[in-house]
Design a protein around this motif. Structure first.
Motif, PDB file in Angstrom:
ATOM      1  N   GLU A 101       0.994  -1.166   0.142  1.00 24.52           N
ATOM      2  CA  GLU A 101       0.133  -0.126   0.125  1.00 24.52           C
ATOM      3  C   GLU A 101       0.838   1.259  -0.022  1.00 24.52           C
ATOM      4  O   GLU A 101       1.799   1.627   0.846  1.00 24.52           O
ATOM      5  CB  GLU A 101      -1.026   0.055   1.263  1.00 24.52           C
ATOM      6  N   GLU A 102       0.913   2.082  -0.957  1.00 24.95           N
ATOM      7  CA  GLU A 102       1.655   3.338  -1.111  1.00 24.95           C
ATOM      8  C   GLU A 102       1.314   4.187  -0.291  1.00 24.95           C
ATOM      9  O   GLU A 102       2.106   4.776   0.140  1.00 24.95           O
ATOM     10  CB  GLU A 102       1.650   3.540  -2.544  1.00 24.95           C
ATOM     11  N   LYS A 103      -0.152   4.389  -0.147  1.00 26.73           N
ATOM     12  CA  LYS A 103      -0.573   5.588   0.690  1.00 26.73           C
ATOM     13  C   LYS A 103      -0.099   5.500   2.335  1.00 26.73           C
ATOM     14  O   LYS A 103      -0.504   4.488   2.701  1.00 26.73           O
ATOM     15  CB  LYS A 103      -1.933   5.823   0.505  1.00 26.73           C
ATOM     16  N   GLN A 104       0.602   6.368   2.709  1.00 27.15           N
ATOM     17  CA  GLN A 104       1.179   6.157   4.252  1.00 27.15           C
ATOM     18  C   GLN A 104       0.182   6.237   5.256  1.00 27.15           C
ATOM     19  O   GLN A 104      -0.965   7.126   5.154  1.00 27.15           O
ATOM     20  CB  GLN A 104       2.026   7.379   4.459  1.00 27.15           C
ATOM     21  N   GLY A 107      -4.200   3.194   8.662  1.00 29.52           N
ATOM     22  CA  GLY A 107      -5.508   3.220   7.948  1.00 29.52           C
ATOM     23  C   GLY A 107      -5.555   2.555   6.665  1.00 29.52           C
ATOM     24  O   GLY A 107      -6.505   1.594   6.160  1.00 29.52           O
ATOM     25  N   PRO A 108      -5.081   3.314   5.558  1.00 32.43           N
ATOM     26  CA  PRO A 108      -5.051   2.800   4.099  1.00 32.43           C
ATOM     27  C   PRO A 108      -4.533   1.213   4.014  1.00 32.43           C
ATOM     28  O   PRO A 108      -5.032   0.534   3.118  1.00 32.43           O
ATOM     29  CB  PRO A 108      -4.144   3.750   3.526  1.00 32.43           C
ATOM     30  N   ALA A 109      -3.251   0.933   4.738  1.00 33.11           N
ATOM     31  CA  ALA A 109      -2.938  -0.283   4.864  1.00 33.11           C
ATOM     32  C   ALA A 109      -3.672  -1.526   5.083  1.00 33.11           C
ATOM     33  O   ALA A 109      -3.730  -2.322   4.673  1.00 33.11           O
ATOM     34  CB  ALA A 109      -1.428  -0.177   5.628  1.00 33.11           C
ATOM     35  N   ARG A 110      -4.337  -1.032   6.494  1.00 31.06           N
ATOM     36  CA  ARG A 110      -5.209  -2.104   7.000  1.00 31.06           C
ATOM     37  C   ARG A 110      -6.434  -2.196   6.089  1.00 31.06           C
ATOM     38  O   ARG A 110      -7.167  -3.170   6.084  1.00 31.06           O
ATOM     39  CB  ARG A 110      -5.727  -1.638   8.468  1.00 31.06           C
ATOM     40  N   GLN A 111      -7.014  -1.037   5.608  1.00 26.16           N
ATOM     41  CA  GLN A 111      -8.036  -1.302   4.579  1.00 26.16           C
ATOM     42  C   GLN A 111      -7.665  -2.314   3.403  1.00 26.16           C
ATOM     43  O   GLN A 111      -8.656  -2.975   3.103  1.00 26.16           O
ATOM     44  CB  GLN A 111      -8.586   0.279   4.224  1.00 26.16           C
ATOM     45  N   LYS A 205     -17.930  -2.859   5.945  1.00 28.53           N
ATOM     46  CA  LYS A 205     -18.949  -2.027   5.690  1.00 28.53           C
ATOM     47  C   LYS A 205     -18.630  -0.567   6.711  1.00 28.53           C
ATOM     48  O   LYS A 205     -19.002   0.406   6.026  1.00 28.53           O
ATOM     49  CB  LYS A 205     -20.375  -2.371   6.444  1.00 28.53           C
ATOM     50  N   VAL A 206     -17.852  -0.658   7.676  1.00 25.08           N
ATOM     51  CA  VAL A 206     -17.542   0.466   8.527  1.00 25.08           C
ATOM     52  C   VAL A 206     -16.287   0.900   7.613  1.00 25.08           C
ATOM     53  O   VAL A 206     -16.111   2.335   7.509  1.00 25.08           O
ATOM     54  CB  VAL A 206     -17.155   0.126   9.794  1.00 25.08           C
ATOM     55  N   GLY A 207     -15.397   0.405   7.554  1.00 28.16           N
ATOM     56  CA  GLY A 207     -14.079   0.653   6.815  1.00 28.16           C
ATOM     57  C   GLY A 207     -13.275   1.367   7.581  1.00 28.16           C
ATOM     58  O   GLY A 207     -13.294   2.228   8.425  1.00 28.16           O
ATOM     59  N   PHE A 208     -11.773   1.385   7.352  1.00 29.86           N
ATOM     60  CA  PHE A 208     -10.607   2.270   7.881  1.00 29.86           C
ATOM     61  C   PHE A 208     -10.480   3.647   7.420  1.00 29.86           C
ATOM     62  O   PHE A 208     -10.659   3.773   6.251  1.00 29.86           O
ATOM     63  CB  PHE A 208      -9.363   1.414   7.874  1.00 29.86           C
ATOM     64  N   ILE A 209     -10.446   4.591   8.146  1.00 33.37           N
ATOM     65  CA  ILE A 209     -10.124   5.986   7.731  1.00 33.37           C
ATOM     66  C   ILE A 209      -8.829   6.028   6.801  1.00 33.37           C
ATOM     67  O   ILE A 209      -8.004   5.582   7.015  1.00 33.37           O
ATOM     68  CB  ILE A 209     -10.024   6.908   8.828  1.00 33.37           C
ATOM     69  N   ASN A 210      -9.252   6.588   5.677  1.00 35.19           N
ATOM     70  CA  ASN A 210      -8.035   6.566   4.454  1.00 35.19           C
ATOM     71  C   ASN A 210      -7.205   7.774   4.647  1.00 35.19           C
ATOM     72  O   ASN A 210      -6.985   8.496   3.729  1.00 35.19           O
ATOM     73  CB  ASN A 210      -8.519   6.701   3.229  1.00 35.19           C
ATOM     74  N   ASP A 211      -6.876   8.150   5.979  1.00 33.12           N
ATOM     75  CA  ASP A 211      -5.957   9.291   6.213  1.00 33.12           C
ATOM     76  C   ASP A 211      -4.725   8.472   7.182  1.00 33.12           C
ATOM     77  O   ASP A 211      -4.801   7.517   7.818  1.00 33.12           O
ATOM     78  CB  ASP A 211      -6.533  10.338   7.016  1.00 33.12           C
ATOM     79  N   ASN A 212      -3.513   9.397   7.235  1.00 31.07           N
ATOM     80  CA  ASN A 212      -2.599   8.757   8.133  1.00 31.07           C
ATOM     81  C   ASN A 212      -2.629   9.637   9.406  1.00 31.07           C
ATOM     82  O   ASN A 212      -2.122  10.803   9.783  1.00 31.07           O
ATOM     83  CB  ASN A 212      -1.191   9.262   7.299  1.00 31.07           C
ATOM     84  N   PHE A 213      -3.319   9.246  10.324  1.00 36.82           N
ATOM     85  CA  PHE A 213      -3.476   9.552  11.594  1.00 36.82           C
ATOM     86  C   PHE A 213      -3.587   8.674  12.496  1.00 36.82           C
ATOM     87  O   PHE A 213      -3.925   7.324  12.141  1.00 36.82           O
ATOM     88  CB  PHE A 213      -4.700  10.592  11.918  1.00 36.82           C
ATOM     89  N   GLY A 215      -5.324   6.385  15.308  1.00 39.63           N
ATOM     90  CA  GLY A 215      -6.525   6.401  15.934  1.00 39.63           C
ATOM     91  C   GLY A 215      -7.510   5.681  14.759  1.00 39.63           C
ATOM     92  O   GLY A 215      -8.673   5.493  15.157  1.00 39.63           O
ATOM     93  N   ASP A 216      -6.845   4.989  13.769  1.00 43.03           N
ATOM     94  CA  ASP A 216      -7.930   4.466  12.801  1.00 43.03           C
ATOM     95  C   ASP A 216      -8.457   3.267  13.409  1.00 43.03           C
ATOM     96  O   ASP A 216      -9.661   2.685  13.077  1.00 43.03           O
ATOM     97  CB  ASP A 216      -7.134   3.951  11.432  1.00 43.03           C
ATOM     98  N   ASP A 217      -7.823   2.202  14.373  1.00 44.63           N
ATOM     99  CA  ASP A 217      -8.240   1.317  14.885  1.00 44.63           C
ATOM    100  C   ASP A 217      -9.395   1.601  15.882  1.00 44.63           C
ATOM    101  O   ASP A 217     -10.327   1.035  15.628  1.00 44.63           O
ATOM    102  CB  ASP A 217      -7.061   0.514  15.850  1.00 44.63           C
ATOM    103  N   GLY A 218      -9.190   2.614  16.705  1.00 49.09           N
ATOM    104  CA  GLY A 218     -10.391   3.077  17.694  1.00 49.09           C
ATOM    105  C   GLY A 218     -11.483   3.499  16.903  1.00 49.09           C
ATOM    106  O   GLY A 218     -12.844   3.521  17.261  1.00 49.09           O
ATOM    107  N   GLN A 219     -11.492   4.354  15.634  1.00 52.72           N
ATOM    108  CA  GLN A 219     -12.329   4.820  14.669  1.00 52.72           C
ATOM    109  C   GLN A 219     -12.999   3.669  14.176  1.00 52.72           C
ATOM    110  O   GLN A 219     -14.277   3.587  14.139  1.00 52.72           O
ATOM    111  CB  GLN A 219     -11.715   5.564  13.646  1.00 52.72           C
ATOM    112  N   LEU A 220     -12.545   2.722  13.840  1.00 55.66           N
ATOM    113  CA  LEU A 220     -13.271   1.392  13.271  1.00 55.66           C
ATOM    114  C   LEU A 220     -13.923   0.689  14.436  1.00 55.66           C
ATOM    115  O   LEU A 220     -15.172   0.474  14.314  1.00 55.66           O
ATOM    116  CB  LEU A 220     -12.206   0.417  12.865  1.00 55.66           C
ATOM    117  N   CYS A 221     -13.510   0.523  15.663  1.00 55.83           N
ATOM    118  CA  CYS A 221     -14.338   0.189  16.778  1.00 55.83           C
ATOM    119  C   CYS A 221     -15.625   0.795  16.957  1.00 55.83           C
ATOM    120  O   CYS A 221     -16.740   0.378  17.266  1.00 55.83           O
ATOM    121  CB  CYS A 221     -13.103  -0.097  17.924  1.00 55.83           C
ATOM    122  N   LEU A 222     -15.512   2.371  17.034  1.00 54.65           N
ATOM    123  CA  LEU A 222     -16.543   3.119  17.049  1.00 54.65           C
ATOM    124  C   LEU A 222     -17.390   2.998  16.199  1.00 54.65           C
ATOM    125  O   LEU A 222     -18.845   2.874  16.508  1.00 54.65           O
ATOM    126  CB  LEU A 222     -16.051   4.562  16.899  1.00 54.65           C
TER     127      LEU A 222
END
Length: 286
Positions: A101-104, A107-111, A205-213, A215-222
């Motif tokens: 996954e090129e995008k850093q 979130g993008p990598a896990r997605q 359905k929820v998806g990981f946030i496609n940004d480099n920040f 908290g992507d894991d907690g966001q998915l849980c939410l």
């Protein structure tokens, strides 16, 4: 959880090599022998790891996972998140599914990883961590319970100079107590990619946030909370083990790291009793 010493599993997998070229082929051969025993083309569980500049750490992590003992067929996916070192070379030598996954960002990598996963369940692991052989079994045991859509496990720190095990033990005990309060209404503050699992269909359905920040894991849980229950895996024998680099962020020693965490948790302590969920602008702050 150890009071005075690091767990014995670290001795088996904490290889002394500093770069990819230092690793003997025999090490890869031995790890791959174990991977072949547990890997399946029709897995129930996908272990998903995002790796950025982890050419030796990813070998240690996968080596620990290769000793997994469970009743489920598994696959291990490692997503090279545009590393600049020899992470890809290490992945290519291991009998795992390698993606790029090129995008850093995790979130993008896990997605990308969960899109390509085959398992009904996805377990997130970190590239610089070690996992006991019972980790998968203990995580899935809770995740398979009725109405549960996401689980998170506990983790411990590996002692090193300036961070003795007994002090880290105290920190971990405090962290575990705080997690019980968070679990009431804010379980997503406990959900870290170091040890987390969820139902893949719902994760897509929820998806990981496609940004480099962070908290992507907690966001998915939410996002998963609207589909069912979030549960904590309290098993101490299933703890993941990680280094102290997050504690040392900003040049902190143990005392500063402990004080910083106490202040953060105190400032948001009473929010744990508020059942109102935040909006989609949520970001994890610790």
């Amino acid at each position: 959880m150890k009071l005075f010493n690091n767990p014995s599993l670290l001795k088996d997998f904490n290889y002394p090599y500093e770069k990819f070229e230092d690793v003997p082929q025999q090490v890869f051969d031995l790890v791959n022998q174990d991977l072949d025993k547990i890997s399946s083309d029709n897995p129930t569980v996908t272990i998903l790891i995002a790796a950025w500049n982890e050419e030796i750490n990813i070998l240690r992590c996968v080596a620990s996972l290769s000793k997994t003992l469970c009743n489920y067929p598994i696959e291990i996916i490692v997503v090279n998140n545009n590393s600049k070192d020899k992470t890809q070379a290490t992945i290519d030598k291991l009998h795992v599914k390698g993606l790029f996954e090129e995008k850093q960002g995790c979130g993008p990598a896990r997605q990308w990883g969960q899109i390509n996963a085959k398992g009904k369940y996805v377990l997130l692991a970190d590239a610089d961590c070690f996992y006991p052989s019972c980790w998968v079994e203990e995580m899935i045991k809770i995740l398979k319970k009725p109405d549960v859509v996401c689980v998170y496990g506990r983790y411990s720190f590996i002692s090193e100079p300036g961070f003795p095990r007994w002090k880290l033990f105290i920190l971990e005990k405090l962290k575990d107590i705080i997690s019980e309060f968070r679990q009431l209404n804010r379980p997503y503050f406990n959900a870290y990619g170091i040890s987390m699992g969820y139902i893949r269909e719902l994760g897509l359905k929820v998806g990981f946030i496609n940004d480099n920040f962070w908290g992507d894991d907690g966001q998915l849980c939410l996002g998963l909370m609207k589909y069912g229950k979030i549960k904590q895996v309290r098993s101490n024998k299933a703890r993941a083990w990680t280094g102290t680099r997050t504690l040392q962020r900003g040049g902190h020693n143990f005392s500063k790291a402990l004080t910083s965490r106490i202040v953060k948790e105190f400032n948001r302590f009473f929010s744990n009793f508020n059942s109102k969920l935040p909006d989609d602008s949520y970001r994890k702050t610790s």
